[in-house]
Design an enzyme around this catalytic site. Structure first.
Site, PDB file in Angstrom:
ATOM      1  N   HIS A  52     136.264 -14.945  77.338  1.00  0.00           N
ATOM      2  CA  HIS A  52     134.346 -14.479  76.807  1.00  0.00           C
ATOM      3  C   HIS A  52     134.146 -13.188  76.326  1.00  0.00           C
ATOM      4  O   HIS A  52     135.376 -12.896  75.671  1.00  0.00           O
ATOM      5  CB  HIS A  52     134.380 -13.486  78.862  1.00  0.00           C
ATOM      6  N   GLU A  54     132.929 -10.575  76.087  1.00  0.00           N
ATOM      7  CA  GLU A  54     134.167  -9.022  76.053  1.00  0.00           C
ATOM      8  C   GLU A  54     135.019  -8.779  75.643  1.00  0.00           C
ATOM      9  O   GLU A  54     135.478  -8.192  75.029  1.00  0.00           O
ATOM     10  CB  GLU A  54     133.644  -8.523  77.172  1.00  0.00           C
ATOM     11  N   CYS A  82     132.060  -9.346  84.050  1.00  0.00           N
ATOM     12  CA  CYS A  82     132.506  -9.847  85.225  1.00  0.00           C
ATOM     13  C   CYS A  82     133.505  -9.045  85.845  1.00  0.00           C
ATOM     14  O   CYS A  82     134.716  -7.636  85.045  1.00  0.00           O
ATOM     15  CB  CYS A  82     132.490 -11.415  85.452  1.00  0.00           C
ATOM     16  N   CYS A  85     136.297  -9.559  82.953  1.00  0.00           N
ATOM     17  CA  CYS A  85     136.258  -8.559  81.561  1.00  0.00           C
ATOM     18  C   CYS A  85     135.977  -7.492  82.054  1.00  0.00           C
ATOM     19  O   CYS A  85     136.588  -6.030  81.752  1.00  0.00           O
ATOM     20  CB  CYS A  85     134.544  -8.833  81.563  1.00  0.00           C
TER      21      CYS A  85
END
Length: 146
Positions: A52, A54, A82, A85
């Site tokens: 992801h 992040e 999420c 993260c």
């Protein structure tokens, strides 16, 4: 520089992901008014669930600063992080998160945890939401044509 400036930089990362047919989420990390890391989602590109934006930005910032302690850093991301993260944000001790649009499916940042993070949301919300909506609409249209 202000939150909109940095969110535009995160949106530039999201646009790169979008152009690569990746879920268009972009993130940057700022310390002392300097961008020290930037990333976009690479989950589909690399076939790795944890890639992801992040997490990739956090990894880059840790390498650049040669520490996993990212106190006094702000993470700008186009979509609310999420659960995974958010865990990385808490573990890295990031002080502040600024995000564009809510993550109505996987958002987790506003849940209770023992590391208090300053949260600012809604920066360039429409732009952040539009790139996601356009991407998923195009994905649906492509699948319908198959």
């Amino acid at each position: 520089m202000n939150d909109e400036y940095y969110m535009k930089k995160a949106l530039e990362q999201a646009q790169i992901a979008y152009n690569l047919d990746e879920v268009p989420i972009g993130s940057i990390i700022v310390k002392n008014n300097q961008i020290i890391a930037s990333a976009y989602n690479k989950k589909e590109i690399n076939n790795i669930a944890t890639h992801h934006a992040e997490i990739l930005a956090i990894n880059e910032a840790c390498q650049k600063l040669n520490t996993w302690h990212l106190e006094d850093c702000t993470l700008y991301t186009t979509v609310e992080p999420c659960m995974m993260c958010t865990g990385a944000i808490i573990q890295s001790r990031i002080s502040k998160v600024v995000y564009g649009t809510n993550n109505y499916v996987f958002g987790y940042l506003t849940k209770i945890n023992n590391h208090k993070i300053a949260i600012k949301q809604g920066i360039l919300k429409e732009e952040c939401l539009n790139i996601l909506s356009k991407f998923f609409q195009e994905q649906r249209n492509t699948k319908e044509k198959m």
